[in-house]
Design a protein around this motif. Structure first.
Motif, PDB file in Angstrom:
ATOM      1  N   UNK A 208       0.797  -1.197   0.055  1.00 20.56           N
ATOM      2  CA  UNK A 208       0.157  -0.002   0.003  1.00 20.56           C
ATOM      3  C   UNK A 208       0.802   1.116   0.070  1.00 20.56           C
ATOM      4  N   UNK A 209       2.246   1.185  -0.066  1.00 20.77           N
ATOM      5  CA  UNK A 209       3.175   2.389  -0.098  1.00 20.77           C
ATOM      6  C   UNK A 209       2.690   2.889   1.149  1.00 20.77           C
ATOM      7  N   UNK A 210       2.582   2.654   2.300  1.00 22.40           N
ATOM      8  CA  UNK A 210       2.426   3.422   3.398  1.00 22.40           C
ATOM      9  C   UNK A 210       3.679   3.441   4.131  1.00 22.40           C
ATOM     10  N   UNK A 211       3.662   4.518   4.816  1.00 22.74           N
ATOM     11  CA  UNK A 211       4.761   5.291   5.660  1.00 22.74           C
ATOM     12  C   UNK A 211       4.276   5.003   7.202  1.00 22.74           C
ATOM     13  N   UNK A 212       5.016   4.234   8.003  1.00 21.06           N
ATOM     14  CA  UNK A 212       4.778   3.980   9.537  1.00 21.06           C
ATOM     15  C   UNK A 212       5.602   4.735  10.364  1.00 21.06           C
ATOM     16  N   UNK A 213       5.089   5.327  11.272  1.00 25.54           N
ATOM     17  CA  UNK A 213       6.051   6.025  12.385  1.00 25.54           C
ATOM     18  C   UNK A 213       5.557   5.769  13.710  1.00 25.54           C
ATOM     19  N   UNK A 214       6.421   5.338  14.568  1.00 28.01           N
ATOM     20  CA  UNK A 214       6.030   4.903  15.859  1.00 28.01           C
ATOM     21  C   UNK A 214       6.992   6.111  16.842  1.00 28.01           C
ATOM     22  N   UNK A 215       6.369   6.611  17.577  1.00 28.89           N
ATOM     23  CA  UNK A 215       7.033   7.592  18.760  1.00 28.89           C
ATOM     24  C   UNK A 215       6.503   7.213  20.081  1.00 28.89           C
ATOM     25  N   UNK A 216       7.406   7.547  21.036  1.00 26.44           N
ATOM     26  CA  UNK A 216       7.111   7.339  22.306  1.00 26.44           C
ATOM     27  C   UNK A 216       6.348   8.245  22.778  1.00 26.44           C
ATOM     28  N   UNK A 234      -2.485  16.396   1.920  1.00 30.99           N
ATOM     29  CA  UNK A 234      -3.275  15.820   1.712  1.00 30.99           C
ATOM     30  C   UNK A 234      -3.082  14.181   1.800  1.00 30.99           C
ATOM     31  N   UNK A 235      -2.054  13.658   2.486  1.00 29.37           N
ATOM     32  CA  UNK A 235      -1.897  12.136   2.776  1.00 29.37           C
ATOM     33  C   UNK A 235      -2.996  11.601   3.500  1.00 29.37           C
ATOM     34  N   UNK A 236      -3.314  10.369   3.273  1.00 34.49           N
ATOM     35  CA  UNK A 236      -4.419   9.614   4.346  1.00 34.49           C
ATOM     36  C   UNK A 236      -3.888   9.219   5.501  1.00 34.49           C
ATOM     37  N   UNK A 237      -4.332   9.584   6.553  1.00 36.12           N
ATOM     38  CA  UNK A 237      -3.623   9.170   7.812  1.00 36.12           C
ATOM     39  C   UNK A 237      -4.537   8.438   8.567  1.00 36.12           C
ATOM     40  N   UNK A 238      -3.951   7.510   9.361  1.00 40.35           N
ATOM     41  CA  UNK A 238      -4.789   6.756  10.374  1.00 40.35           C
ATOM     42  C   UNK A 238      -3.892   6.768  11.776  1.00 40.35           C
ATOM     43  N   UNK A 239      -4.332   7.304  12.761  1.00 41.66           N
ATOM     44  CA  UNK A 239      -3.460   7.444  13.897  1.00 41.66           C
ATOM     45  C   UNK A 239      -4.127   6.375  15.073  1.00 41.66           C
ATOM     46  N   UNK A 240      -2.976   5.659  15.822  1.00 42.39           N
ATOM     47  CA  UNK A 240      -3.447   4.940  16.901  1.00 42.39           C
ATOM     48  C   UNK A 240      -2.451   5.467  18.146  1.00 42.39           C
ATOM     49  N   UNK A 241      -2.686   4.860  19.448  1.00 38.09           N
ATOM     50  CA  UNK A 241      -2.075   5.231  20.444  1.00 38.09           C
ATOM     51  C   UNK A 241      -2.282   3.966  21.426  1.00 38.09           C
ATOM     52  N   UNK A 248       2.452   6.713  20.060  1.00 36.19           N
ATOM     53  CA  UNK A 248       1.687   7.082  19.038  1.00 36.19           C
ATOM     54  C   UNK A 248       2.120   6.235  17.760  1.00 36.19           C
ATOM     55  N   UNK A 249       1.237   5.574  17.062  1.00 33.71           N
ATOM     56  CA  UNK A 249       1.208   4.957  15.893  1.00 33.71           C
ATOM     57  C   UNK A 249       0.607   5.334  14.605  1.00 33.71           C
ATOM     58  N   UNK A 250       1.364   5.805  13.697  1.00 35.26           N
ATOM     59  CA  UNK A 250       0.860   6.606  12.561  1.00 35.26           C
ATOM     60  C   UNK A 250       0.963   5.731  11.261  1.00 35.26           C
ATOM     61  N   UNK A 251      -0.016   5.685  10.584  1.00 34.85           N
ATOM     62  CA  UNK A 251       0.077   5.043   9.343  1.00 34.85           C
ATOM     63  C   UNK A 251      -0.333   6.179   8.140  1.00 34.85           C
ATOM     64  N   UNK A 252       0.533   6.564   7.091  1.00 32.88           N
ATOM     65  CA  UNK A 252       0.179   7.768   6.310  1.00 32.88           C
ATOM     66  C   UNK A 252       0.595   7.081   4.873  1.00 32.88           C
ATOM     67  N   UNK A 253      -0.556   7.287   4.015  1.00 35.70           N
ATOM     68  CA  UNK A 253      -0.699   6.711   2.570  1.00 35.70           C
ATOM     69  C   UNK A 253      -0.823   8.027   1.465  1.00 35.70           C
ATOM     70  N   UNK A 254      -0.058   8.075   0.815  1.00 33.75           N
ATOM     71  CA  UNK A 254      -0.149   9.010  -0.212  1.00 33.75           C
ATOM     72  C   UNK A 254      -1.550   9.142  -1.029  1.00 33.75           C
ATOM     73  N   UNK A 255      -2.203  10.224  -1.210  1.00 35.30           N
ATOM     74  CA  UNK A 255      -3.419  10.350  -1.646  1.00 35.30           C
ATOM     75  C   UNK A 255      -3.661   9.541  -3.123  1.00 35.30           C
TER      76      UNK A 255
END
Length: 562
Positions: A208-216, A234-241, A248-255
């Motif tokens: 899905x060409x997602x970019x995942x970021x995990x921060x404490x 304009x990226x599509x973002x899903x955010x979880x904690x 913080x768990x972030x999934x970012x997919x280009x539009x």
């Protein structure tokens, strides 16, 4: 206006094309929107599900690690029952204490925990013996813990195991600082294998060409997908904690990537619509040409007839509506030819009949002049009664011979029937009585001309014997309607005859046309917005009720126009 200037074939071609394209475009748009909605919804649900699953696994791992760390710290804090050294065990008692700690560490080592170690200040450690302490101390997590003196947790790749099977681990280092416990100034290390977690993230990153970021919890970066692309608004973002420590768990997919499936669907639908448009274009041309071929033949035949040429005959080869129309056209041409012959024969007869009809017409002016002459002759001879009768007859005839059916005021209508009553009084004497009830303002109300006289004539000729009886006239205003009630106490009318009182009379039966004319006059002026009711009891009399819409004299001009 544009369509009106086109030929029938072109209009049919455009109509067929429009009729074909509207449902195609509608279905295409609906199919695209629904398909894109389903695909995008499933993709969004998949990303949300994956993020939820990763968050849940992280919560479970962190919960297990913190629980194990707390249990081990509690065990080492009891210096009265535990006697451990910072060096390798030398005595039997030291081996026994070390063995007890090893069993504790193994008890907390679950299937996904890579290793649990207690690293002493002398670089000796308790735990599995495939661990290289010196290599581990090169890790950033150790350096951060050593310099900060606080617990540290991080994600990294282990390179200090003799038999390394993990590519990524989640490590927790807890400094051991006890007031009374053993192994003071040592460090507790717990590492959990998170390769399964990275496999799931890899699917998101690659497919899905997602970019995942995990921060404490303090915003420090623990993991970030390696990518040359930059974050966009304009990226599509899903955010979880995470629940345990609010990571913080972030999934970012280009539009562009997220809506790639929608674009593919749009291309496929567009190609389908284009193919359908070409087919509709061809079929519309074929149908319009085939349909108008017979119409054009019919048009040419009509043009010939309009020019007076009746010798041509339309050839018919089909049995559809156009073919039937051609047959009817041929019959019509034959009929026109016959009628033209009949018209020629009857034209001379018609002229002769019109000339004869002129001689038989009655001139109203001659009739009135003659009656006036007789009236003055009666007066000169001293016969006043005949003079009066002729005067009233002249007034009555003026109304009857006025053939227009305009609306007149109630005042004029009542004035005209006064002459009718005068004639009846001269005829029967004072044997009848007429009463009139009407508000003075209703005199301006409109009623069809010669409405009352036919009904009054019917009373004198059929209801009364020798003109004896009572007639009651009442005009009222009710809401938006006038109401007229004519009541007599004469013979009455049988029910079977009462039903046909205002209907068209039989041509073979004399009389009755007056009441039918009354009905027709109301119908001409008011359509169906009027009502005539009759009620009669044999031997007691008859009542006629007429209701019609209110109209006033000042609403109409002299010709009765609104």
């Amino acid at each position: 206006m544009f369509m009106l200037n086109l030929s029938t074939q072109k209009r049919l071609f455009i109509m067929f094309l429009v009729v074909a394209l509207i449902p195609m475009l509608t279905l295409g748009i609906i199919a695209y929107e629904q398909s894109a909605k389903v695909v995008n919804g499933k993709l969004s649900n998949y990303n949300h599900f994956a993020g939820e699953k990763i968050k849940t696994q992280l919560d479970q791992i962190l919960e297990d690690m913190y629980y194990s760390a707390a249990e081990i710290q509690q065990y080492l804090a009891d210096s009265t029952s535990v006697n451990l050294q910072h060096q390798e065990p030398q005595t039997y008692s030291d081996f026994k204490e070390a063995n007890n700690l090893e069993r504790l560490l193994q008890a907390h080592k679950k299937s996904n925990i890579r290793g649990i170690y207690v690293i002493t200040s002398s670089d000796f450690y308790y735990g599995d013996y495939d661990f290289n302490v010196k290599q581990f101390k090169k890790q950033d997590i150790w350096k951060r813990t050593f310099w900060s003196g606080d617990s540290e947790i991080g994600i990294y790749q282990p390179s200090y195991y003799k038999n390394n099977t993990s590519h990524h681990v989640l490590g927790l280092i807890v400094p051991l600082k006890f007031s009374y416990g053993v192994l003071n100034n040592s460090y507790l290390l717990i590492e959990t294998d998170i390769d399964d977690l990275f496999d799931l993230m890899k699917v998101l990153e690659q497919d899905l060409h997602s970019r995942i970021t995990i921060r404490n919890e303090i915003g420090q970066l623990l993991y970030h997908t390696k990518s040359v692309e930059e974050n966009r608004k304009d990226d599509i973002i899903w955010m979880e904690h995470t629940r345990i420590n609010n990571w913080e768990f972030e999934i970012r997919v280009p539009r562009e990537e997220f809506y790639q499936s929608s674009r593919v669907i749009f291309k496929m639908v567009s190609i389908g619509i284009l193919i359908a448009f070409i087919l509709a274009l061809m079929l519309s041309y074929v149908f319009s040409n085939q349909f108008t071929k017979g119409i054009l033949k019919l048009k040419f035949a009509i043009d010939e007839v309009s020019q007076g040429i009746f010798d041509g005959k339309l050839s018919v080869h089909t049995k559809d509506e156009i073919g039937k129309l051609g047959l009817h056209f041929n019959r019509m041409v034959e009929k026109i030819k016959q009628l033209m012959e009949e018209v020629r024969e009857k034209e001379s007869t018609k002229r002769e009949a019109e000339m004869k009809a002129i001689h038989y017409q009655i001139n109203p002016h001659l009739l009135f002049n003659t009656l006036n002459t007789i009236q003055w002759k009666a007066r000169l001879d001293g016969n006043e009664e005949i003079g009066k009768m002729l005067l009233h007859l002249t007034k009555v005839l003026e109304g009857n011979l006025n053939f227009n059916i305009d609306l007149i005021s109630l005042k004029e209508e009542l004035q005209s029937i006064q002459h009718f009553f005068a004639i009846q009084e001269l005829r029967y004497g004072p044997n009848f009585h007429v009463s009139l009830k009407m508000n003075e303002k209703l005199e301006r109300g409109l009623i069809p001309r010669m409405t009352l006289q036919p009904m009054l004539e019917n009373i004198f000729f059929h209801a009364f014997e020798d003109g004896t009886g009572n007639i009651d006239l009442e005009f009222t205003e009710n809401n938006r309607y006038f109401q007229l009630v004519i009541k007599d106490n004469g013979k009455g009318i049988p029910q079977e005859k009462l039903k046909t009182l205002f209907t068209r009379p039989n041509e073979k039966v004399r009389g009755g046309i007056g009441l039918y004319n009354v009905y027709q006059k109301f119908y001409i002026h008011y359509g169906k917005d009027f009502l005539i009711n009759t009620d009669s009891v044999v031997g007691k009399g008859t009542t006629i009720l007429i209701t019609w819409p209110i109209r006033w004299v000042d609403q109409y001009d002299e010709n009765g126009n609104h």
